[in-house]
Design an enzyme around this catalytic site. Structure first.
Site, PDB file in Angstrom:
ATOM      1  N   GLU A 125      16.288 -24.383   2.408  1.00 30.39           N
ATOM      2  CA  GLU A 125      17.293 -24.210   3.455  1.00 30.39           C
ATOM      3  C   GLU A 125      16.612 -23.859   4.784  1.00 30.39           C
ATOM      4  O   GLU A 125      16.927 -24.406   5.835  1.00 30.39           O
ATOM      5  CB  GLU A 125      18.244 -23.082   3.044  1.00 30.39           C
ATOM      6  CG  GLU A 125      19.628 -23.217   3.640  1.00 30.39           C
ATOM      7  CD  GLU A 125      20.571 -22.155   3.059  1.00 30.39           C
ATOM      8  OE1 GLU A 125      21.428 -21.669   3.808  1.00 30.39           O
ATOM      9  OE2 GLU A 125      20.412 -21.806   1.873  1.00 30.39           O
TER      10      GLU A 125
ATOM     11  N   SER B 175     -12.048   3.572  16.401  1.00 27.24           N
ATOM     12  CA  SER B 175     -12.030   3.543  14.940  1.00 27.24           C
ATOM     13  C   SER B 175     -11.814   4.971  14.457  1.00 27.24           C
ATOM     14  O   SER B 175     -11.573   5.864  15.260  1.00 27.24           O
ATOM     15  CB  SER B 175     -13.332   2.966  14.416  1.00 27.24           C
ATOM     16  OG  SER B 175     -14.383   3.759  14.879  1.00 27.24           O
TER      17      SER B 175
ATOM     18  N   LYS C  43      -4.123   2.816   4.367  1.00 23.24           N
ATOM     19  CA  LYS C  43      -5.113   2.162   5.234  1.00 23.24           C
ATOM     20  C   LYS C  43      -5.240   0.719   4.764  1.00 23.24           C
ATOM     21  O   LYS C  43      -5.872   0.423   3.746  1.00 23.24           O
ATOM     22  CB  LYS C  43      -6.454   2.896   5.159  1.00 23.24           C
ATOM     23  CG  LYS C  43      -7.475   2.348   6.132  1.00 23.24           C
ATOM     24  CD  LYS C  43      -8.685   3.274   6.210  1.00 23.24           C
ATOM     25  CE  LYS C  43      -9.676   2.801   7.241  1.00 23.24           C
ATOM     26  NZ  LYS C  43     -10.258   1.492   6.946  1.00 23.24           N
TER      27      LYS C  43
ATOM     28  N   LYS D 230      -2.741  11.174  10.316  1.00 28.51           N
ATOM     29  CA  LYS D 230      -2.645  11.327  11.766  1.00 28.51           C
ATOM     30  C   LYS D 230      -1.797  12.548  12.115  1.00 28.51           C
ATOM     31  O   LYS D 230      -0.789  12.801  11.457  1.00 28.51           O
ATOM     32  CB  LYS D 230      -1.976  10.093  12.391  1.00 28.51           C
ATOM     33  CG  LYS D 230      -2.664   8.793  12.075  1.00 28.51           C
ATOM     34  CD  LYS D 230      -1.868   7.596  12.556  1.00 28.51           C
ATOM     35  CE  LYS D 230      -2.568   6.313  12.118  1.00 28.51           C
ATOM     36  NZ  LYS D 230      -1.811   5.104  12.409  1.00 28.51           N
TER      37      LYS D 230
ATOM     38  N   LYS E 220     -11.419   7.630   2.548  1.00 32.81           N
ATOM     39  CA  LYS E 220     -11.871   6.406   1.872  1.00 32.81           C
ATOM     40  C   LYS E 220     -11.815   6.586   0.361  1.00 32.81           C
ATOM     41  O   LYS E 220     -12.357   7.561  -0.165  1.00 32.81           O
ATOM     42  CB  LYS E 220     -13.316   6.088   2.289  1.00 32.81           C
ATOM     43  CG  LYS E 220     -13.446   5.591   3.716  1.00 32.81           C
ATOM     44  CD  LYS E 220     -13.040   4.132   3.815  1.00 32.81           C
ATOM     45  CE  LYS E 220     -13.405   3.502   5.127  1.00 32.81           C
ATOM     46  NZ  LYS E 220     -14.734   2.989   5.219  1.00 32.81           N
TER      47      LYS E 220
ATOM     48  N   CYS F 213     -48.527  -6.695 -18.241  1.00 35.08           N
ATOM     49  CA  CYS F 213     -47.922  -7.159 -16.994  1.00 35.08           C
ATOM     50  C   CYS F 213     -47.362  -8.579 -17.152  1.00 35.08           C
ATOM     51  O   CYS F 213     -48.090  -9.472 -17.607  1.00 35.08           O
ATOM     52  CB  CYS F 213     -48.977  -7.132 -15.886  1.00 35.08           C
ATOM     53  SG  CYS F 213     -48.379  -7.859 -14.348  1.00 35.08           S
TER      54      CYS F 213
ATOM     55  N   CYS G 135     -53.934  -8.483  -9.559  1.00 36.38           N
ATOM     56  CA  CYS G 135     -52.683  -9.041 -10.097  1.00 36.38           C
ATOM     57  C   CYS G 135     -52.006  -9.872  -9.000  1.00 36.38           C
ATOM     58  O   CYS G 135     -51.736  -9.368  -7.907  1.00 36.38           O
ATOM     59  CB  CYS G 135     -51.765  -7.914 -10.545  1.00 36.38           C
ATOM     60  SG  CYS G 135     -50.101  -8.463 -10.933  1.00 36.38           S
TER      61      CYS G 135
HETATM   62  S1  IVH Z   1      -4.961   4.009  13.025  1.00 30.96           S
HETATM   63  C1  IVH Z   1      -7.306   5.288  16.735  1.00 30.96           C
HETATM   64  N1  IVH Z   1      -3.661   3.305  10.858  1.00 30.96           N
HETATM   65  O1  IVH Z   1      -8.655   1.135   9.876  1.00 30.96           O
HETATM   66  C2  IVH Z   1      -7.259   4.822  15.373  1.00 30.96           C
HETATM   67  N2  IVH Z   1      -5.742   2.281  11.283  1.00 30.96           N
HETATM   68  O2  IVH Z   1     -11.148   2.754  11.703  1.00 30.96           O
HETATM   69  C3  IVH Z   1      -6.406   3.658  15.197  1.00 30.96           C
HETATM   70  N3  IVH Z   1      -6.393   0.593   9.657  1.00 30.96           N
HETATM   71  O3  IVH Z   1     -10.016  -0.926  11.930  1.00 30.96           O
HETATM   72  C4  IVH Z   1      -6.325   3.242  13.800  1.00 30.96           C
HETATM   73  N4  IVH Z   1      -4.617   0.764   8.390  1.00 30.96           N
HETATM   74  O4  IVH Z   1      -7.543  -1.414  11.861  1.00 30.96           O
HETATM   75  C5  IVH Z   1      -4.761   3.139  11.586  1.00 30.96           C
HETATM   76  N5  IVH Z   1      -2.387   2.748   9.002  1.00 30.96           N
HETATM   77  C6  IVH Z   1      -3.471   2.585   9.735  1.00 30.96           C
HETATM   78  C7  IVH Z   1      -4.469   1.652   9.391  1.00 30.96           C
HETATM   79  C8  IVH Z   1      -5.603   1.544  10.196  1.00 30.96           C
HETATM   80  C9  IVH Z   1      -5.760   0.151   8.563  1.00 30.96           C
HETATM   81  C10 IVH Z   1      -7.709   0.144  10.127  1.00 30.96           C
HETATM   82  C11 IVH Z   1      -7.814  -0.099  11.594  1.00 30.96           C
HETATM   83  C12 IVH Z   1      -9.238   0.225  11.941  1.00 30.96           C
HETATM   84  C13 IVH Z   1      -9.685   1.101  10.810  1.00 30.96           C
HETATM   85  C14 IVH Z   1      -9.880   2.519  11.276  1.00 30.96           C
END
Ligand code: IVH
Length: 669
Positions: free
Chosen positions: A36, A83, A116, A287, A311, A405, A428
């Site tokens: 559709e 980052s 993340k 955050k 991580k 060896c 060797c």
């Molecule tokens: S905040 C100022 N939120 O992770 C920081 N980043 O180094 C802005 N990423 O390459 C990033 N999911 O693209 C934020 N929920 C999330 C995220 C996220 C993935 C990535 C981002 C960046 C790396 C952080």
């Protein structure tokens, strides 16, 4: 049809298609069938083709992919795309919380936890509600204009529900299911596969033909609002709700947490639930919610102090250990390496893993044919974690290190206090070849164009046997070899000539004196200044130098006493190789307050956030030294993307390993 009626129908179709898009790609709740949807889209495309003056920038028909580009234009971000610093455990999270509370003078700070997403960061500009430009992160300051490709992502609104002017940032990604399908198709066509969904998403968005991106089923989660005109937002959670209202896809699993305990619980919850998601996540982003508190905390050059990325620990997978191969190194150490049934771990295919020595094989009770658990140490170096003994069938074979060896058949010995088995035969061929490779390597004589492959070729052709022979090579000899042309042969001869002027420490390291690494070679060169002085130095004189221990001193003295060594040095001198120290005296690093002060750091792999030379400069400014290869004296290895053999070396020497993000975070402290 009258023009007006056509325009009306076009608008109707756009509204219908936008609604379907939104339901399907943002809300994940489709209300119509694909057929559709396609029917309406075909009708719209046809009407727009017949009436090109009615085509607009925000028409959903754009999503199938517009014009092919020649290049991507560069875009300078209005504010840098930063980052995040990393946390690897609960302690790191608590540290972060403590610093946030101290830095803001708040007793309790509210956080927003988000998944993340493992894709690539993009920034999206909207003017009066219209999507006008989208860019990659690039180096954080300058990215590439990939607007055409981003427009094909249906979760990215082409027009917002309000006439807002803003910059939104988020993650473009490829869902696991689309990734699986794409690779299956590629396999069928005999094409190269993508290593992981992140590479697939990045590869798709880097295509100059937007039709390719359009077929790749990419999606997008928005996670930040950086520039909003005319309105004030006081909390990150509020920004996300607002973005959602504007038509963006936000991640539904975000959660506001009032304490670090709640944050930790969220992290644990999602670590467990990670496999349930249809997209890859590599951690949790935490955050500070309150924008005022964010501003109070500020940012370092590379990352905000108000956010951190937790991580997830290394992924572990099971595979079969097919065989154990033996390699003879420069110092005669015979290292067993596991040959594995290829398996994907943390984004790349793993085929081999060092087993280090026989003791480790005994300890882990590894048999050939075993099913083993494999992970990447520091998410980078493949490692056999343990054996699944319950999966044994009885067919597995015990592994014994050979008594002789594998290259020259001399008897192998285990020196006192060592776990390694060594071939002690100085003739060797494996050791000689590895010694030559070491001599030309970057930290040693650094001869461009003379890598492992060419050395092996020259060695097999019997053109070189000792390191001095390298300086007798002629262009004619090179030209007679496979893969050498006029240009490459002259370049190599030139590089060999140039290496004659190297400062003493490079030659000293290149000679491969036992226990004398790059750092010690530099110290010795600085202190003794000429090869002649060093050759005459006694153990007592050597150990009087800071950093030179008994073992190293004895090894050096024995080395210089050897007749073959004396002949070799005479020959090198005759060929015009410099034997004096040309560098500077060591800098005073004692008063620099930095992790890097006085440390030796090796950089390997591709660094995304800054160039090699910039990284080197920064380390040196902070009192550290950058070396080209890993040795026992290396304090830290910084491993970027696609790092190779240096990682294995680092692990062998128990050197600390960091990824780039961690490195950049520390640089900015
Ligand atoms: S905040 C100022 N939120 O992770 C920081 N980043 O180094 C802005 N990423 O390459 C990033 N999911 O693209 C934020 N929920 C999330 C995220 C996220 C993935 C990535 C981002 C960046 C790396 C952080």
């Amino acid at each position: 049809m009258a023009k007006e009626a056509i325009q009306q129908r076009i608008q109707e179709l756009r509204d219908i298609l936008n609604k379907f898009n939104y339901e399907y790609h943002v809300l994940d709740a489709p209300s119509v069938s694909d057929a559709e949807y396609d029917g309406y889209m075909q009708e719209l495309i046809l009407l727009e083709e017949e009436n090109p003056e009615l085509l607009t920038e925000d028409s959903p028909s754009i999503r199938v992919g517009g014009q092919i580009l020649d290049v991507f234009e560069k875009v300078t971000h209005k504010s840098p795309m930063l980052s995040l610093g990393n946390a690897f455990n609960e302690g790191d999270l608590r540290d972060f919380d403590r610093k946030v509370r101290q830095g803001s003078n708040e007793e309790n700070v509210r956080y927003v936890c988000e998944l993340k997403i493992d894709g690539l960061a993009v920034s999206l500009h909207y003017e009066k509600g219209l999507f006008i430009q989208g860019a990659t992160r690039g180096d954080g300051v300058t990215g590439e204009d990939i607007t055409q490709n981003l427009k094909t992502i249906k979760a990215i609104p082409l027009r917002l529900t309000e006439e807002a002017t803003l910059e939104a940032r988020g993650e473009a990604y490829m869902p696991k299911r689309s990734f699986g399908k794409l690779n299956a198709e590629k396999e069928e066509k005999g094409e190269m596969l993508f290593a992981n969904p992140r590479n697939a998403a990045a590869g798709s968005l880097r295509q100059l033909d937007p039709k390719i991106a359009a077929q790749r089923n990419l999606s997008f989660f928005v996670y930040g609002l950086t520039d909003l005109e005319g309105q004030t937002i006081t909390a990150h959670s509020e920004a996300l709700d607002f973005l959602e209202k504007l038509g963006f896809k936000t991640n539904p699993h975000r959660r506001v947490c009032n304490t670090i305990e709640e944050v930790i619980a969220y992290v644990e919850e999602w670590q467990a639930k990670r496999p349930e998601l249809d997209y890859e996540i590599d951690g949790i982003v935490i955050k500070v919610d309150n924008v005022e508190v964010q501003q109070q905390l500020g940012t370092t050059a590379k990352s905000p102090r108000w956010a951190i990325a937790y991580k997830f620990p290394a992924e572990e997978v099971v595979t079969k250990l097919l065989d154990i191969e033996l390699n003879v190194g420069r110092t005669g150490v015979v290292t067993p390496t596991a040959i594995l049934e290829p398996v994907r771990v943390a984004g790349t295919i793993v085929r081999r893993a060092s087993l280090h020595n026989e003791d480790l094989i005994r300890e882990k009770d590894i048999h050939i044919g075993d099913y083993v658990v494999v992970k990447k140490a520091g998410d980078i170096i493949p490692e056999v974690v343990n054996v699944l003994s319950e999966r044994r069938t009885g067919e597995e074979q015990e592994f014994r290190m050979p008594t002789h060896c594998p290259e020259c058949e001399s008897e192998l010995v285990r020196l006192e206090g060592e776990v390694a088995l060594r071939c002690l035969n100085p003739s060797c061929p494996a050791q000689i070849r590895e010694g030559l490779i070491h001599f030309v390597s970057r930290d040693a004589m650094n001869i461009d164009g003379l890598g492992e492959r060419v050395i092996t070729q020259l060695f097999n052709e019997k053109l070189i046997h000792t390191v001095a022979d390298i300086y007798t090579l002629t262009k004619e000899q090179l030209l007679a070899l496979e893969r050498f042309g006029e240009k490459s042969a002259s370049n190599l001869i030139e590089a060999i000539q140039a290496s004659k002027n190297n400062s003493l420490e490079k030659l000293l390291f290149g000679l491969g004196i036992r226990h004398v690494g790059a750092k010690a070679a530099r110290t010795l060169a600085q202190q003794f200044e000429t090869m002649e002085n060093l050759r005459k130095a006694t153990v007592a004189e050597l150990t009087a130098v800071n950093e030179i221990g008994e073992k190293m001193a004895e090894s050096a003295v024995t080395y210089f006493e050897t007749e073959e060594v004396q002949d070799l040095l005479r020959q090198l001198e005759e060929y015009g190789i410099n034997m004096t120290y040309k560098g500077i005296k060591p800098a005073d690093t004692a008063n620099i307050d930095s992790y890097f002060a006085g440390k030796t750091i090796v950089l390997t792999g591709k660094l995304e956030m800054m160039g090699r030379s910039e990284a080197k400069k920064k380390i040196e400014e902070l009192g550290g030294k950058v070396a080209g290869s890993v040795s026992k004296s290396t304090d830290l290895l910084v491993a970027g993307e696609a790092a190779g053999s240096k990682l294995a070396q680092a692990q062998k020497h128990n050197v600390e390993i960091w990824d780039e993000e961690r490195f950049v975070t520390e640089l900015n402290k």
